[in-house]
Design a protein around this motif. Structure first.
Motif, PDB file in Angstrom:
ATOM      1  N   LEU A 221       0.707  -1.124  -0.026  1.00 26.54           N
ATOM      2  CA  LEU A 221       0.056  -0.001  -0.042  1.00 26.54           C
ATOM      3  C   LEU A 221       0.814   1.302  -0.075  1.00 26.54           C
ATOM      4  O   LEU A 221       1.720   1.290   0.771  1.00 26.54           O
ATOM      5  N   GLU A 222       0.672   2.176  -0.900  1.00 26.92           N
ATOM      6  CA  GLU A 222       1.124   3.648  -0.829  1.00 26.92           C
ATOM      7  C   GLU A 222       0.632   4.331   0.365  1.00 26.92           C
ATOM      8  O   GLU A 222      -0.524   4.163   0.709  1.00 26.92           O
ATOM      9  N   ILE A 223       1.474   5.016   0.960  1.00 26.81           N
ATOM     10  CA  ILE A 223       0.980   5.494   2.443  1.00 26.81           C
ATOM     11  C   ILE A 223       1.745   7.024   2.417  1.00 26.81           C
ATOM     12  O   ILE A 223       2.665   7.422   1.715  1.00 26.81           O
ATOM     13  N   ASP A 224       1.285   7.823   3.198  1.00 26.12           N
ATOM     14  CA  ASP A 224       1.640   9.063   3.423  1.00 26.12           C
ATOM     15  C   ASP A 224       2.774   9.053   4.700  1.00 26.12           C
ATOM     16  O   ASP A 224       2.418   8.287   5.575  1.00 26.12           O
ATOM     17  N   PRO A 225       3.786   9.739   4.731  1.00 22.52           N
ATOM     18  CA  PRO A 225       4.821   9.555   5.903  1.00 22.52           C
ATOM     19  C   PRO A 225       4.158   9.831   7.138  1.00 22.52           C
ATOM     20  O   PRO A 225       3.258  10.709   7.036  1.00 22.52           O
TER      21      PRO A 225
END
Length: 288
Positions: free
Chosen positions: A243-247
Protein backbone atom coordinates in the motif's frame (compact mmCIF):
# COMPACT_ATOMS: atom_id res chain seq x y z
CA UNK A 1 6.09 34.77 -37.16
CA UNK A 2 6.66 32.54 -34.15
CA UNK A 3 9.29 29.84 -34.33
CA UNK A 4 9.45 26.79 -32.09
CA UNK A 5 12.33 28.42 -30.26
CA UNK A 6 10.29 31.60 -29.74
CA UNK A 7 7.37 29.62 -28.35
CA UNK A 8 9.53 27.66 -25.93
CA UNK A 9 11.20 30.82 -24.64
CA UNK A 10 7.96 32.78 -24.27
CA UNK A 11 6.05 29.89 -22.70
CA UNK A 12 8.81 29.16 -20.21
CA UNK A 13 8.59 32.78 -19.08
CA UNK A 14 4.80 32.66 -18.77
CA UNK A 15 4.95 29.48 -16.71
CA UNK A 16 7.63 30.95 -14.46
CA UNK A 17 5.42 33.99 -13.86
CA UNK A 18 2.56 31.64 -12.92
CA UNK A 19 4.84 29.90 -10.38
CA UNK A 20 4.54 26.56 -12.18
CA UNK A 21 7.30 24.02 -11.42
CA UNK A 22 9.51 22.69 -14.22
CA UNK A 23 8.52 25.43 -16.71
CA UNK A 24 11.00 24.41 -19.40
CA UNK A 25 9.91 20.77 -19.27
CA UNK A 26 6.25 21.71 -19.43
CA UNK A 27 6.81 24.08 -22.36
CA UNK A 28 8.53 21.25 -24.22
CA UNK A 29 5.74 18.81 -23.36
CA UNK A 30 3.10 21.21 -24.63
CA UNK A 31 4.92 21.78 -27.91
CA UNK A 32 5.69 18.08 -28.32
CA UNK A 33 2.00 17.27 -27.85
CA UNK A 34 0.81 19.79 -30.43
CA UNK A 35 3.40 18.89 -33.06
CA UNK A 36 3.39 15.15 -32.31
CA UNK A 37 7.19 15.25 -32.21
CA UNK A 38 9.25 13.54 -29.53
CA UNK A 39 10.42 16.09 -26.97
CA UNK A 40 14.10 15.35 -27.51
CA UNK A 41 13.72 16.13 -31.24
CA UNK A 42 12.11 19.56 -30.86
CA UNK A 43 15.38 21.44 -31.01
CA UNK A 44 16.20 19.93 -34.39
CA UNK A 45 13.29 22.02 -35.72
CA UNK A 46 13.64 25.04 -33.47
CA UNK A 47 13.76 27.50 -36.37
CA UNK A 48 10.60 26.16 -37.98
CA UNK A 49 7.65 28.57 -37.97
CA UNK A 50 4.41 27.59 -36.28
CA UNK A 51 1.22 27.85 -38.33
CA UNK A 52 -1.55 30.13 -37.09
CA UNK A 53 -3.65 27.08 -36.17
CA UNK A 54 -0.80 25.49 -34.25
CA UNK A 55 -0.08 28.73 -32.43
CA UNK A 56 -3.75 29.14 -31.53
CA UNK A 57 -3.91 25.62 -30.13
CA UNK A 58 -0.74 26.17 -28.14
CA UNK A 59 -1.91 29.47 -26.71
CA UNK A 60 -5.14 27.82 -25.58
CA UNK A 61 -3.19 25.09 -23.77
CA UNK A 62 -0.88 27.61 -22.10
CA UNK A 63 -3.82 29.74 -20.96
CA UNK A 64 -5.40 26.75 -19.24
CA UNK A 65 -2.10 25.73 -17.66
CA UNK A 66 -1.53 29.21 -16.27
CA UNK A 67 -4.87 28.78 -14.49
CA UNK A 68 -3.18 25.78 -12.79
CA UNK A 69 -5.22 23.10 -14.49
CA UNK A 70 -3.08 19.93 -14.42
CA UNK A 71 -1.15 19.53 -17.65
CA UNK A 72 -2.09 15.85 -17.83
CA UNK A 73 -5.78 16.80 -17.90
CA UNK A 74 -5.19 19.40 -20.61
CA UNK A 75 -3.18 17.05 -22.82
CA UNK A 76 -5.38 14.07 -21.95
CA UNK A 77 -2.57 11.67 -21.21
CA UNK A 78 0.36 10.97 -18.89
CA UNK A 79 3.32 8.60 -19.03
CA UNK A 80 3.67 6.24 -16.09
CA UNK A 81 6.38 3.58 -15.75
CA UNK A 82 7.09 3.93 -19.47
CA UNK A 83 3.46 3.45 -20.50
CA UNK A 84 1.35 6.23 -22.01
CA UNK A 85 -2.06 6.44 -20.35
CA UNK A 86 -5.17 8.47 -21.04
CA UNK A 87 -6.32 10.52 -18.06
CA UNK A 88 -9.20 12.86 -17.30
CA UNK A 89 -10.53 14.77 -14.32
CA UNK A 90 -12.31 11.56 -13.29
CA UNK A 91 -9.02 10.04 -12.09
CA UNK A 92 -5.96 11.05 -10.13
CA UNK A 93 -2.93 11.88 -12.24
CA UNK A 94 -0.41 8.98 -12.02
CA UNK A 95 2.68 10.02 -10.07
CA UNK A 96 6.29 8.91 -10.09
CA UNK A 97 6.08 7.95 -6.39
CA UNK A 98 3.63 5.21 -7.30
CA UNK A 99 6.18 3.59 -9.58
CA UNK A 100 7.84 2.31 -6.39
CA UNK A 101 4.65 0.37 -5.68
CA UNK A 102 4.71 -1.15 -9.17
CA UNK A 103 8.38 -2.12 -8.90
CA UNK A 104 7.86 -3.79 -5.53
CA UNK A 105 4.77 -5.65 -6.71
CA UNK A 106 6.62 -6.91 -9.78
CA UNK A 107 9.44 -8.20 -7.59
CA UNK A 108 7.04 -10.01 -5.27
CA UNK A 109 5.18 -11.64 -8.15
CA UNK A 110 8.29 -12.66 -10.06
CA UNK A 111 9.73 -14.32 -6.95
CA UNK A 112 6.59 -16.43 -6.58
CA UNK A 113 5.63 -17.12 -10.19
CA UNK A 114 8.12 -19.97 -10.48
CA UNK A 115 5.90 -21.93 -8.12
CA UNK A 116 2.45 -20.42 -8.33
CA UNK A 117 -0.08 -18.79 -10.61
CA UNK A 118 -1.17 -15.65 -8.84
CA UNK A 119 -4.28 -13.53 -8.38
CA UNK A 120 -3.32 -9.86 -8.16
CA UNK A 121 -5.87 -7.23 -7.10
CA UNK A 122 -5.35 -3.50 -7.66
CA UNK A 123 -7.76 -1.62 -5.39
CA UNK A 124 -8.63 1.96 -6.31
CA UNK A 125 -7.33 1.44 -9.82
CA UNK A 126 -8.25 4.90 -11.15
CA UNK A 127 -6.68 5.19 -14.61
CA UNK A 128 -5.56 1.57 -14.37
CA UNK A 129 -1.90 2.59 -14.28
CA UNK A 130 -0.84 -0.04 -11.73
CA UNK A 131 -2.93 -2.91 -13.08
CA UNK A 132 -1.83 -2.26 -16.66
CA UNK A 133 1.85 -2.30 -15.81
CA UNK A 134 1.51 -5.45 -13.74
CA UNK A 135 -0.44 -7.22 -16.48
CA UNK A 136 2.08 -6.20 -19.14
CA UNK A 137 5.02 -7.59 -17.18
CA UNK A 138 3.30 -10.60 -15.58
CA UNK A 139 1.46 -12.56 -18.30
CA UNK A 140 0.93 -15.56 -16.02
CA UNK A 141 -0.98 -13.55 -13.38
CA UNK A 142 -4.71 -12.93 -13.14
CA UNK A 143 -5.18 -9.20 -12.59
CA UNK A 144 -8.34 -7.69 -11.12
CA UNK A 145 -8.71 -3.90 -11.07
CA UNK A 146 -11.32 -2.42 -8.73
CA UNK A 147 -12.71 1.08 -8.27
CA UNK A 148 -15.85 2.49 -6.71
CA UNK A 149 -16.10 5.19 -9.39
CA UNK A 150 -17.84 4.27 -12.64
CA UNK A 151 -16.23 7.30 -14.30
CA UNK A 152 -12.76 6.15 -13.26
CA UNK A 153 -13.45 2.68 -14.59
CA UNK A 154 -14.42 4.19 -17.94
CA UNK A 155 -10.96 5.77 -18.14
CA UNK A 156 -9.28 2.53 -17.05
CA UNK A 157 -11.26 0.60 -19.67
CA UNK A 158 -9.95 2.86 -22.46
CA UNK A 159 -6.39 2.34 -21.25
CA UNK A 160 -6.82 -1.41 -20.98
CA UNK A 161 -8.16 -1.54 -24.52
CA UNK A 162 -5.46 0.77 -25.87
CA UNK A 163 -2.80 -1.59 -24.55
CA UNK A 164 -4.62 -4.73 -25.72
CA UNK A 165 -5.04 -6.14 -22.22
CA UNK A 166 -8.78 -6.78 -22.30
CA UNK A 167 -8.26 -10.51 -21.82
CA UNK A 168 -5.69 -10.02 -19.08
CA UNK A 169 -7.36 -7.48 -16.78
CA UNK A 170 -10.83 -7.74 -15.27
CA UNK A 171 -12.31 -4.38 -14.29
CA UNK A 172 -14.76 -4.43 -11.41
CA UNK A 173 -16.82 -1.77 -9.68
CA UNK A 174 -16.94 -2.07 -5.92
CA UNK A 175 -16.09 -0.66 -2.53
CA UNK A 176 -12.57 -1.96 -1.93
CA UNK A 177 -12.76 -5.78 -1.72
CA UNK A 178 -16.51 -6.15 -1.20
CA UNK A 179 -17.01 -7.84 -4.60
CA UNK A 180 -13.81 -9.90 -4.50
CA UNK A 181 -14.30 -13.51 -3.44
CA UNK A 182 -10.62 -14.32 -3.00
CA UNK A 183 -8.25 -15.79 -2.31
CA UNK A 184 -5.98 -12.89 -3.25
CA UNK A 185 -2.25 -13.55 -3.55
CA UNK A 186 -1.00 -10.00 -4.04
CA UNK A 187 -3.03 -6.97 -2.99
CA UNK A 188 -1.87 -3.54 -4.14
CA UNK A 189 -3.47 -0.19 -3.56
CA UNK A 190 -2.92 3.52 -3.95
CA UNK A 191 -5.92 4.61 -1.93
CA UNK A 192 -6.78 8.08 -0.59
CA UNK A 193 -4.29 8.84 2.19
CA UNK A 194 -4.18 12.62 2.53
CA UNK A 195 -5.57 13.80 5.91
CA UNK A 196 -8.70 15.90 5.38
CA UNK A 197 -7.17 18.89 7.13
CA UNK A 198 -4.33 19.06 4.62
CA UNK A 199 -6.42 19.08 1.46
CA UNK A 200 -6.71 22.85 1.29
CA UNK A 201 -2.92 23.13 1.60
CA UNK A 202 -2.27 21.09 -1.53
CA UNK A 203 -1.14 22.68 -4.78
CA UNK A 204 -3.86 24.09 -7.07
CA UNK A 205 -3.17 21.26 -9.53
CA UNK A 206 -3.74 18.54 -6.95
CA UNK A 207 -6.90 20.25 -5.73
CA UNK A 208 -8.28 19.81 -9.27
CA UNK A 209 -8.14 16.04 -8.85
CA UNK A 210 -11.10 14.01 -7.53
CA UNK A 211 -11.43 14.67 -3.81
CA UNK A 212 -12.56 11.07 -3.34
CA UNK A 213 -9.16 9.92 -4.62
CA UNK A 214 -7.29 12.12 -2.14
CA UNK A 215 -9.28 12.43 1.10
CA UNK A 216 -8.24 9.73 3.55
CA UNK A 217 -10.19 11.04 6.52
CA UNK A 218 -8.99 12.73 9.69
CA UNK A 219 -5.62 10.95 9.86
CA UNK A 220 -5.57 9.87 6.21
CA UNK A 221 -5.90 6.17 7.01
CA UNK A 222 -9.66 5.53 6.88
CA UNK A 223 -9.65 3.65 3.57
CA UNK A 224 -6.35 1.89 4.31
CA UNK A 225 -7.69 0.49 7.57
CA UNK A 226 -10.98 -0.55 5.93
CA UNK A 227 -9.00 -2.37 3.26
CA UNK A 228 -6.93 -4.27 5.83
CA UNK A 229 -10.09 -5.22 7.70
CA UNK A 230 -11.72 -6.56 4.53
CA UNK A 231 -8.51 -8.31 3.50
CA UNK A 232 -8.54 -10.41 6.68
CA UNK A 233 -11.02 -12.81 5.05
CA UNK A 234 -9.90 -12.42 1.44
CA UNK A 235 -6.15 -13.13 1.39
CA UNK A 236 -4.56 -16.38 0.36
CA UNK A 237 -1.93 -18.08 2.53
CA UNK A 238 1.43 -16.31 2.10
CA UNK A 239 -0.26 -13.30 0.51
CA UNK A 240 1.48 -9.96 0.17
CA UNK A 241 -0.13 -6.55 0.70
CA UNK A 242 1.50 -3.41 -0.71
CA UNK A 243 0.00 0.00 0.00
CA UNK A 244 1.19 3.50 -0.82
CA UNK A 245 1.05 5.65 2.31
CA UNK A 246 1.74 9.13 3.59
CA UNK A 247 4.82 9.53 5.78
CA UNK A 248 3.88 9.19 9.43
CA UNK A 249 1.01 6.73 8.90
CA UNK A 250 3.06 3.58 9.39
CA UNK A 251 2.55 3.22 13.21
CA UNK A 252 -1.25 3.11 13.07
CA UNK A 253 -1.21 0.80 10.04
CA UNK A 254 1.29 -1.55 11.66
CA UNK A 255 -0.82 -1.66 14.81
CA UNK A 256 -3.99 -2.44 12.84
CA UNK A 257 -2.25 -5.07 10.73
CA UNK A 258 -0.82 -6.88 13.78
CA UNK A 259 -4.27 -6.98 15.38
CA UNK A 260 -5.73 -8.52 12.22
CA UNK A 261 -2.78 -10.67 11.09
CA UNK A 262 -0.93 -11.56 14.27
CA UNK A 263 2.21 -13.12 12.84
CA UNK A 264 2.49 -11.05 9.66
CA UNK A 265 5.86 -9.62 8.70
CA UNK A 266 5.58 -5.88 8.10
CA UNK A 267 8.09 -3.47 6.62
CA UNK A 268 8.00 0.18 5.59
CA UNK A 269 9.96 1.25 2.53
CA UNK A 270 11.10 4.74 1.60
CA UNK A 271 10.78 6.67 -1.64
CA UNK A 272 13.63 8.45 -3.42
CA UNK A 273 13.23 11.40 -1.04
CA UNK A 274 13.81 9.12 1.94
CA UNK A 275 10.18 9.37 3.11
CA UNK A 276 8.08 6.43 4.28
CA UNK A 277 6.00 5.60 1.21
CA UNK A 278 5.25 1.88 1.01
CA UNK A 279 3.58 -0.41 3.54
CA UNK A 280 4.50 -4.04 2.84
CA UNK A 281 2.91 -6.96 4.69
CA UNK A 282 3.65 -10.65 4.22
CA UNK A 283 0.98 -12.75 5.88
CA UNK A 284 1.43 -16.16 7.44
CA UNK A 285 1.65 -19.31 5.36
CA UNK A 286 -1.24 -20.78 7.35
CA UNK A 287 -4.81 -20.58 6.16
CA UNK A 288 -6.60 -17.53 7.46
Amino acid sequence: MTTLRDFLYQTRGSLIDADIPDPRLEAEMILSHELQVARHRLYAFQNDVLTSQQLGNLESIVARRIQREPLAYILGHREFYGVDLQVSSAVMVPRSETELLVERALLVCLERLAKDSLVVVDVGTGSGCIAINLAMHLPMCTVLAVDISAEALDVARVNVQNHHLGERITLMRGDLLENIDGPVDVLVGNLPYIPTGRLDQLSPEVRCEPRSALDGGCEGVDQLIRLLEQAATKLAPRATVLLEIDPGQSPVLEKTAMELFGDAVISIEQDLAGLDRLFVMEVSGNDL
